[in-house]
Scaffold this motif. Sequence first.
Motif, short mmCIF file in Angstrom:
data_model
loop_
_atom_site.label_atom_id
_atom_site.label_comp_id
_atom_site.label_asym_id
_atom_site.label_seq_id
_atom_site.Cartn_x
_atom_site.Cartn_y
_atom_site.Cartn_z
N PRO A 291 62.70 40.67 68.33
CA PRO A 291 61.38 40.07 68.19
C PRO A 291 61.04 39.15 69.36
O PRO A 291 61.92 38.50 69.92
N MET A 292 59.77 39.10 69.72
CA MET A 292 59.30 38.13 70.70
C MET A 292 58.91 36.87 69.95
O MET A 292 58.09 36.92 69.02
N ALA A 293 59.51 35.74 70.35
CA ALA A 293 59.31 34.48 69.64
C ALA A 293 59.58 34.72 68.16
O ALA A 293 60.62 35.23 67.79
N ALA A 294 58.64 34.36 67.27
CA ALA A 294 58.87 34.50 65.84
C ALA A 294 58.40 35.85 65.32
O ALA A 294 58.49 36.12 64.14
N GLY A 295 57.91 36.71 66.16
CA GLY A 295 57.42 37.99 65.69
C GLY A 295 56.33 37.83 64.65
O GLY A 295 56.23 38.60 63.70
N GLY A 296 55.49 36.83 64.79
CA GLY A 296 54.43 36.60 63.83
C GLY A 296 54.82 35.70 62.69
O GLY A 296 54.02 35.43 61.79
N LEU A 297 56.06 35.20 62.66
CA LEU A 297 56.55 34.37 61.56
C LEU A 297 56.61 32.91 61.99
O LEU A 297 57.22 32.58 63.00
N PRO A 298 56.00 32.00 61.22
CA PRO A 298 56.04 30.58 61.61
C PRO A 298 57.47 30.02 61.64
O PRO A 298 57.74 29.08 62.39
N GLU A 299 58.36 30.58 60.85
CA GLU A 299 59.76 30.15 60.84
C GLU A 299 60.45 30.77 62.04
O GLU A 299 60.93 31.89 61.99
N SER A 300 60.49 30.02 63.14
CA SER A 300 60.94 30.57 64.41
C SER A 300 62.45 30.57 64.54
O SER A 300 63.12 29.62 64.11
N PRO A 301 63.03 31.60 65.17
CA PRO A 301 64.47 31.60 65.43
C PRO A 301 64.87 30.55 66.45
O PRO A 301 66.04 30.18 66.53
N GLU A 302 63.93 30.05 67.23
CA GLU A 302 64.30 29.17 68.33
C GLU A 302 64.85 27.83 67.86
O GLU A 302 65.65 27.21 68.55
N THR A 303 64.43 27.34 66.71
CA THR A 303 65.01 26.08 66.23
C THR A 303 66.51 26.23 66.04
O THR A 303 67.27 25.32 66.38
N LYS A 304 66.94 27.38 65.52
CA LYS A 304 68.37 27.59 65.26
C LYS A 304 69.11 28.00 66.53
O LYS A 304 70.21 27.53 66.82
N ARG A 305 68.50 28.91 67.29
CA ARG A 305 69.17 29.36 68.51
C ARG A 305 69.36 28.20 69.49
O ARG A 305 70.39 28.09 70.16
N ARG A 306 68.37 27.32 69.56
CA ARG A 306 68.49 26.16 70.46
C ARG A 306 69.56 25.18 69.98
O ARG A 306 70.14 24.45 70.79
N LEU A 307 69.83 25.14 68.67
CA LEU A 307 70.97 24.35 68.19
C LEU A 307 72.27 24.90 68.75
O LEU A 307 73.12 24.15 69.26
N VAL A 308 72.45 26.22 68.65
CA VAL A 308 73.65 26.84 69.20
C VAL A 308 73.76 26.56 70.69
O VAL A 308 74.83 26.20 71.20
N ASN A 309 72.64 26.70 71.40
CA ASN A 309 72.66 26.43 72.85
C ASN A 309 73.03 24.98 73.14
O ASN A 309 73.82 24.71 74.06
N LEU A 310 72.47 24.05 72.38
CA LEU A 310 72.78 22.63 72.60
C LEU A 310 74.25 22.35 72.33
O LEU A 310 74.90 21.63 73.09
N MET A 311 74.78 22.93 71.26
CA MET A 311 76.20 22.72 70.95
C MET A 311 77.09 23.32 72.02
O MET A 311 78.17 22.78 72.32
N ASN A 312 76.69 24.44 72.62
CA ASN A 312 77.46 25.02 73.72
C ASN A 312 77.42 24.12 74.95
O ASN A 312 78.43 23.93 75.64
N VAL A 313 76.25 23.56 75.24
CA VAL A 313 76.10 22.72 76.43
C VAL A 313 76.86 21.41 76.29
O VAL A 313 77.51 20.94 77.23
N THR A 314 76.81 20.79 75.11
CA THR A 314 77.50 19.50 74.93
C THR A 314 79.01 19.67 74.76
O THR A 314 79.76 18.72 74.92
#
Length: 368
Positions: free
Chosen positions: A31-54
Amino acid sequence: MTTGFFWDERSMWHAGGNYAFTLPIGGLVQPMAAGGLPESPETKRRLVNLMNVTGLMREMDVRTAPEATTEDLLRVHPKNYLDTFKQMSDNGGGELGLRVPFARGGYELAALSAGLSIAAVDAVLTGNVQNAYALSRPPGHHCLPDFPNGFCLMANIAIAIEAAKAKGLIGRVAVLDWDVHHGNGTEAIFYDRDDVLTISFHQEGNYPLDTGALADRGKGAGTGYNINLPLPAGAGHTAYLHAMDHVAVPAIRDFAPDIIIIACGYDASAVDPLARMLATADTYRQMTLKIKNLAAELCDGKLVLVHEGGYSEAYVPFCAHAAVEALSGSDIVAADPFGQTFISRQPGERLDAFLIGEIDRMAKELAL
């Protein structure tokens, strides 16, 4: 003992179908962004990314899980609901309930989300990890047995509880829901039972509009085992911690569960677009610490956080990182980019005093 972190990139591919695009979302089409869904995957994916970076992710016992089986799902959801969901999913997606669109393959992704919750609870109950975090998506706490709503397609926490009970791993369970929206699905599933204590802190008059009243205490054998705390808009750090100390902690202590599960939404944060609360990342850190300490006192530390809502792509990762910091006991801290701004001075002393008074009034009415 380590903290288990259960997630799967596939769950980030859950989408709202072709609501916004003509592209045939699903299968190998991410899907591109949320694929039309307000509940976006980016909130969760960015958590994983932040945990990887820290570096916090390197301290976790990172795992995935299989999809929940049909047997697992049938303990909560009726066969006709599952059959209809699966057929629509196979045929390209659609919408079954209220505000819950899904794309092709949505059934399997929802079953994966439930499977992550099952695996997290099982790992804690069997002593495989001390505690756990399930990054489940789509979320689950609004889903009724036969009617999905509020972005939730399967009742992840309820499914995990019933799976553990079927294996004889568990007796009494306390579920604390601090998502800003009322946990109506979890409430409804256990409303007439005395083996599961359900507590929901939520913004009064938000979503759903017709559930979450203070007076809704359960029925039959479950009378007294459901607690709602509808908080006025504007509740922030001080109010939430006061509610923890004067409502959640005493109620859970009296119940003496075998495990505590948190329906862990981050939409009470001060910058969430779907609520009007003023919590910060440190609010979630401190709430997690309070329940972690309580779990150590009551049930040998058995605690699982299951990710629910939260819609600020910028702030959810920091709020969730703070919760995982507390859960794992890590010294790695992601500095809060919002907490030292105007948010740290909101609400003021007068509003805090009012909110504390409201919480004390409700606690008295609840006889806590």
